[in-house]
Design a protein around this motif. Structure first.
Motif, PDB file in Angstrom:
ATOM      1  N   SER A  53       4.137   1.700  -8.453  1.00 55.10           N
ATOM      2  CA  SER A  53       5.047   0.603  -8.767  1.00 55.10           C
ATOM      3  C   SER A  53       4.698  -0.616  -7.918  1.00 55.10           C
ATOM      4  O   SER A  53       4.868  -0.600  -6.696  1.00 55.10           O
ATOM      5  CB  SER A  53       6.502   1.017  -8.505  1.00 55.10           C
ATOM      6  N   THR A  54       4.207  -1.665  -8.569  1.00 58.95           N
ATOM      7  CA  THR A  54       3.880  -2.889  -7.838  1.00 58.95           C
ATOM      8  C   THR A  54       5.131  -3.516  -7.216  1.00 58.95           C
ATOM      9  O   THR A  54       5.059  -4.163  -6.170  1.00 58.95           O
ATOM     10  CB  THR A  54       3.201  -3.900  -8.770  1.00 58.95           C
ATOM     11  N   VAL A  55       6.275  -3.325  -7.858  1.00 59.72           N
ATOM     12  CA  VAL A  55       7.536  -3.857  -7.322  1.00 59.72           C
ATOM     13  C   VAL A  55       7.885  -3.158  -6.007  1.00 59.72           C
ATOM     14  O   VAL A  55       8.265  -3.790  -5.028  1.00 59.72           O
ATOM     15  CB  VAL A  55       8.681  -3.674  -8.338  1.00 59.72           C
ATOM     16  N   LYS A  56       7.774  -1.842  -6.001  1.00 61.29           N
ATOM     17  CA  LYS A  56       8.057  -1.071  -4.790  1.00 61.29           C
ATOM     18  C   LYS A  56       7.099  -1.448  -3.664  1.00 61.29           C
ATOM     19  O   LYS A  56       7.518  -1.616  -2.511  1.00 61.29           O
ATOM     20  CB  LYS A  56       7.938   0.419  -5.104  1.00 61.29           C
ATOM     21  N   LEU A  57       5.827  -1.595  -3.977  1.00 60.09           N
ATOM     22  CA  LEU A  57       4.845  -1.992  -2.970  1.00 60.09           C
ATOM     23  C   LEU A  57       5.200  -3.347  -2.373  1.00 60.09           C
ATOM     24  O   LEU A  57       5.098  -3.560  -1.160  1.00 60.09           O
ATOM     25  CB  LEU A  57       3.444  -2.071  -3.597  1.00 60.09           C
ATOM     26  N   TRP A  58       5.614  -4.263  -3.231  1.00 60.70           N
ATOM     27  CA  TRP A  58       5.965  -5.600  -2.754  1.00 60.70           C
ATOM     28  C   TRP A  58       7.234  -5.554  -1.902  1.00 60.70           C
ATOM     29  O   TRP A  58       7.270  -6.106  -0.803  1.00 60.70           O
ATOM     30  CB  TRP A  58       6.154  -6.548  -3.932  1.00 60.70           C
ATOM     31  N   ASN A  59       8.274  -4.913  -2.422  1.00 57.27           N
ATOM     32  CA  ASN A  59       9.559  -4.910  -1.724  1.00 57.27           C
ATOM     33  C   ASN A  59       9.506  -4.184  -0.383  1.00 57.27           C
ATOM     34  O   ASN A  59      10.157  -4.589   0.577  1.00 57.27           O
ATOM     35  CB  ASN A  59      10.637  -4.273  -2.601  1.00 57.27           C
ATOM     36  N   GLN A  60       8.740  -3.098  -0.312  1.00 50.64           N
ATOM     37  CA  GLN A  60       8.738  -2.288   0.902  1.00 50.64           C
ATOM     38  C   GLN A  60       7.664  -2.692   1.900  1.00 50.64           C
ATOM     39  O   GLN A  60       7.880  -2.621   3.106  1.00 50.64           O
ATOM     40  CB  GLN A  60       8.560  -0.808   0.556  1.00 50.64           C
ATOM     41  N   TYR A  61       6.504  -3.124   1.398  1.00 53.61           N
ATOM     42  CA  TYR A  61       5.384  -3.399   2.295  1.00 53.61           C
ATOM     43  C   TYR A  61       4.858  -4.829   2.204  1.00 53.61           C
ATOM     44  O   TYR A  61       3.993  -5.217   2.992  1.00 53.61           O
ATOM     45  CB  TYR A  61       4.233  -2.428   2.021  1.00 53.61           C
ATOM     46  N   GLY A  62       5.330  -5.603   1.235  1.00 58.97           N
ATOM     47  CA  GLY A  62       4.807  -6.955   1.063  1.00 58.97           C
ATOM     48  C   GLY A  62       3.385  -6.963   0.538  1.00 58.97           C
ATOM     49  O   GLY A  62       2.642  -7.927   0.722  1.00 58.97           O
ATOM     50  N   THR A  63       2.997  -5.885  -0.145  1.00 56.24           N
ATOM     51  CA  THR A  63       1.636  -5.748  -0.656  1.00 56.24           C
ATOM     52  C   THR A  63       1.525  -6.388  -2.042  1.00 56.24           C
ATOM     53  O   THR A  63       2.305  -6.073  -2.937  1.00 56.24           O
ATOM     54  CB  THR A  63       1.232  -4.264  -0.752  1.00 56.24           C
ATOM     55  N   ALA A  64       0.539  -7.260  -2.192  1.00 57.97           N
ATOM     56  CA  ALA A  64       0.290  -7.920  -3.477  1.00 57.97           C
ATOM     57  C   ALA A  64      -0.687  -7.054  -4.275  1.00 57.97           C
ATOM     58  O   ALA A  64      -1.897  -7.069  -4.020  1.00 57.97           O
ATOM     59  CB  ALA A  64      -0.279  -9.315  -3.258  1.00 57.97           C
ATOM     60  N   ALA A  65      -0.157  -6.297  -5.224  1.00 55.38           N
ATOM     61  CA  ALA A  65      -0.979  -5.364  -6.000  1.00 55.38           C
ATOM     62  C   ALA A  65      -0.905  -5.680  -7.483  1.00 55.38           C
ATOM     63  O   ALA A  65       0.114  -6.175  -7.971  1.00 55.38           O
ATOM     64  CB  ALA A  65      -0.519  -3.921  -5.745  1.00 55.38           C
ATOM     65  N   ASP A 256       8.455   5.467  -7.790  1.00 47.33           N
ATOM     66  CA  ASP A 256       8.954   4.948  -6.518  1.00 47.33           C
ATOM     67  C   ASP A 256       8.552   5.846  -5.356  1.00 47.33           C
ATOM     68  O   ASP A 256       8.149   5.375  -4.287  1.00 47.33           O
ATOM     69  CB  ASP A 256      10.484   4.821  -6.567  1.00 47.33           C
ATOM     70  N   LYS A 257       8.646   7.153  -5.557  1.00 45.09           N
ATOM     71  CA  LYS A 257       8.324   8.109  -4.492  1.00 45.09           C
ATOM     72  C   LYS A 257       6.826   8.116  -4.183  1.00 45.09           C
ATOM     73  O   LYS A 257       6.419   8.116  -3.016  1.00 45.09           O
ATOM     74  CB  LYS A 257       8.792   9.513  -4.891  1.00 45.09           C
ATOM     75  N   VAL A 258       6.016   8.117  -5.223  1.00 42.47           N
ATOM     76  CA  VAL A 258       4.570   8.091  -5.030  1.00 42.47           C
ATOM     77  C   VAL A 258       4.137   6.802  -4.350  1.00 42.47           C
ATOM     78  O   VAL A 258       3.303   6.803  -3.442  1.00 42.47           O
ATOM     79  CB  VAL A 258       3.845   8.251  -6.388  1.00 42.47           C
ATOM     80  N   THR A 259       4.716   5.685  -4.768  1.00 39.91           N
ATOM     81  CA  THR A 259       4.342   4.387  -4.228  1.00 39.91           C
ATOM     82  C   THR A 259       4.701   4.267  -2.753  1.00 39.91           C
ATOM     83  O   THR A 259       3.925   3.708  -1.961  1.00 39.91           O
ATOM     84  CB  THR A 259       5.029   3.258  -5.023  1.00 39.91           C
ATOM     85  N   GLU A 260       5.862   4.774  -2.375  1.00 38.87           N
ATOM     86  CA  GLU A 260       6.247   4.738  -0.962  1.00 38.87           C
ATOM     87  C   GLU A 260       5.232   5.502  -0.113  1.00 38.87           C
ATOM     88  O   GLU A 260       4.837   5.049   0.966  1.00 38.87           O
ATOM     89  CB  GLU A 260       7.635   5.339  -0.772  1.00 38.87           C
ATOM     90  N   TYR A 261       4.788   6.649  -0.622  1.00 42.98           N
ATOM     91  CA  TYR A 261       3.821   7.477   0.108  1.00 42.98           C
ATOM     92  C   TYR A 261       2.455   6.791   0.184  1.00 42.98           C
ATOM     93  O   TYR A 261       1.874   6.647   1.265  1.00 42.98           O
ATOM     94  CB  TYR A 261       3.700   8.836  -0.584  1.00 42.98           C
ATOM     95  N   LEU A 262       1.937   6.346  -0.965  1.00 40.02           N
ATOM     96  CA  LEU A 262       0.623   5.712  -0.977  1.00 40.02           C
ATOM     97  C   LEU A 262       0.625   4.369  -0.256  1.00 40.02           C
ATOM     98  O   LEU A 262      -0.335   4.023   0.438  1.00 40.02           O
ATOM     99  CB  LEU A 262       0.155   5.510  -2.421  1.00 40.02           C
ATOM    100  N   GLY A 263       1.706   3.616  -0.419  1.00 38.57           N
ATOM    101  CA  GLY A 263       1.786   2.306   0.216  1.00 38.57           C
ATOM    102  C   GLY A 263       1.667   2.387   1.724  1.00 38.57           C
ATOM    103  O   GLY A 263       1.017   1.550   2.361  1.00 38.57           O
ATOM    104  N   ARG A 264       2.284   3.411   2.300  1.00 37.22           N
ATOM    105  CA  ARG A 264       2.209   3.606   3.753  1.00 37.22           C
ATOM    106  C   ARG A 264       0.771   3.930   4.174  1.00 37.22           C
ATOM    107  O   ARG A 264       0.276   3.409   5.190  1.00 37.22           O
ATOM    108  CB  ARG A 264       3.157   4.723   4.171  1.00 37.22           C
ATOM    109  N   ILE A 265       0.090   4.769   3.400  1.00 35.65           N
ATOM    110  CA  ILE A 265      -1.307   5.122   3.705  1.00 35.65           C
ATOM    111  C   ILE A 265      -2.203   3.890   3.624  1.00 35.65           C
ATOM    112  O   ILE A 265      -3.012   3.626   4.520  1.00 35.65           O
ATOM    113  CB  ILE A 265      -1.810   6.204   2.725  1.00 35.65           C
ATOM    114  N   TRP A 266      -2.062   3.117   2.547  1.00 36.75           N
ATOM    115  CA  TRP A 266      -2.911   1.937   2.367  1.00 36.75           C
ATOM    116  C   TRP A 266      -2.654   0.902   3.453  1.00 36.75           C
ATOM    117  O   TRP A 266      -3.598   0.278   3.945  1.00 36.75           O
ATOM    118  CB  TRP A 266      -2.665   1.326   0.992  1.00 36.75           C
ATOM    119  N   LYS A 267      -1.397   0.727   3.815  1.00 36.24           N
ATOM    120  CA  LYS A 267      -1.047  -0.247   4.846  1.00 36.24           C
ATOM    121  C   LYS A 267      -1.740   0.087   6.164  1.00 36.24           C
ATOM    122  O   LYS A 267      -2.308  -0.778   6.841  1.00 36.24           O
ATOM    123  CB  LYS A 267       0.472  -0.251   5.032  1.00 36.24           C
TER     124      LYS A 267
END
Length: 304
Positions: A53-65, A256-267
């Motif tokens: 979810s690009t929205v989840k990535l943006w809202n939680q990590y500020g990642t532009a995906a 949402d759950k997958v994105t939270e997990y992957l977003g943290r790894i990528w960050k």
């Protein structure tokens, strides 16, 4: 003539994504993004745009995906999607959902598909050959999406039980797929872009034989790989609520759950910037706020 028609189509494509059929929306969309604004580019078939979810990535990590996924995307399309994106983007990482690697392209069929996608790349009139229909008849192809992510609220439970049963057997990744992967990796190397593989949780598409094949292949090409099918419990996937079609694709809650997990790894792994306070990304922030309201409403309905 083909070149001239292609230039006209390119101009029309930039006039609005609602005129473009869904399978081509992502490749048109990435061309319309502001130059060098995307930090994470996700590629793959429908498993990509229903799991990140690009929205989840943006809202939680500020990642532009941005997700350059397509239904049934094959490896040739993946390659040319990447080439198209790199015309105006310089992402820090390219992420590939691995289901596309098992869409075998053998012999003449694989060669034909490669030629078709090459023609689509150089002459977009082939890709958007039915563009005239909405232009002339006013038909639009509107869908709820944010930077390529499709918001799906349907719930159809998976009830098949454990599907990642350990074995030493492994599936095969075809030579044609490996050839295009070599091209993709070489392109990323030239552009100094990192590469990352992941497998979305999907009982319909994954098993331990595929895990073994992907783990070995990732080691061969020297890229990080996350098989989320082995980490579904850790991520918190609930197969009663988090799939939209009985274990094929995730819905909004699962994504949402997958994105939270992957977003943290990528960050952590790639030191991605947080763009939320960047004035250059004010439009992203505005779109995310509007889209989040719709997503929260849908999540509430899903859990009633």
């Amino acid at each position: 003539m083909l070149y001239g028609l292609s230039q006209i189509v390119n101009v029309l494509v930039k006039s609005g994504s609602d005129l473009i059929q869904s399978r081509n929306k992502s490749i048109a969309g990435i061309q319309n993004e502001k130059e060098d604004s995307v930090d994470v580019l996700v590629l793959g078939d429908s498993e990509s745009y229903t799991s990140v979810s690009t929205v989840k990535l943006w809202n939680q990590y500020g990642t532009a995906a941005y997700i350059g996924g397509q239904a049934g995307q094959n490896i040739q399309e993946t390659y040319y999607m990447l080439r198209t994106a790199l015309q105006n983007q310089s992402p820090k990482i390219v992420v590939l959902e691995t289901n596309v690697l098992f869409r075998e392209q053998k012999g003449v069929k694989g060669i034909q598909e490669g030629l078709i996608q090459k023609a689509n790349y150089y002459f977009p009139i082939f890709r958007y050959h039915d563009f005239w229909k909405p232009v002339l008849f006013g038909k639009e192809y509107a869908e709820e999406s944010f930077k390529g992510f499709m918001l799906r609220e349907t719930v159809e439970s998976y009830k098949g039980g454990e599907y990642m049963k350990e074995t030493k057997e492994k599936d095969r990744i075809s030579e044609m797929v490996k050839h295009y992967m070599d091209e993709i990796l070489e392109l990323c190397k030239e552009k100094e872009v990192s590469f990352f593989l992941y497998s979305a949780p999907s009982p319909v598409n994954y098993n331990y034989r595929r895990h073994n094949a992907l783990k070995e292949y990732a080691r061969e090409i020297g890229v990080p790989y996350e098989d989320l099918n082995l980490k579904a419990k850790k991520i918190g996937i609930d197969w009663e609520m988090d799939t939209m079609d009985r274990g094929d694709h995730l819905n909004l809650a699962g994504a949402d759950k997958v994105t939270e997990y992957l977003g943290r790894i990528w960050k952590e792994m790639f030191d991605l910037p947080d763009r939320r306070e960047d004035p250059e990304y004010s439009q992203w922030q505005k779109e995310a706020r509007e889209y989040t309201q719709r997503a929260e409403y849908k999540l509430q309905r899903m859990h009633k």
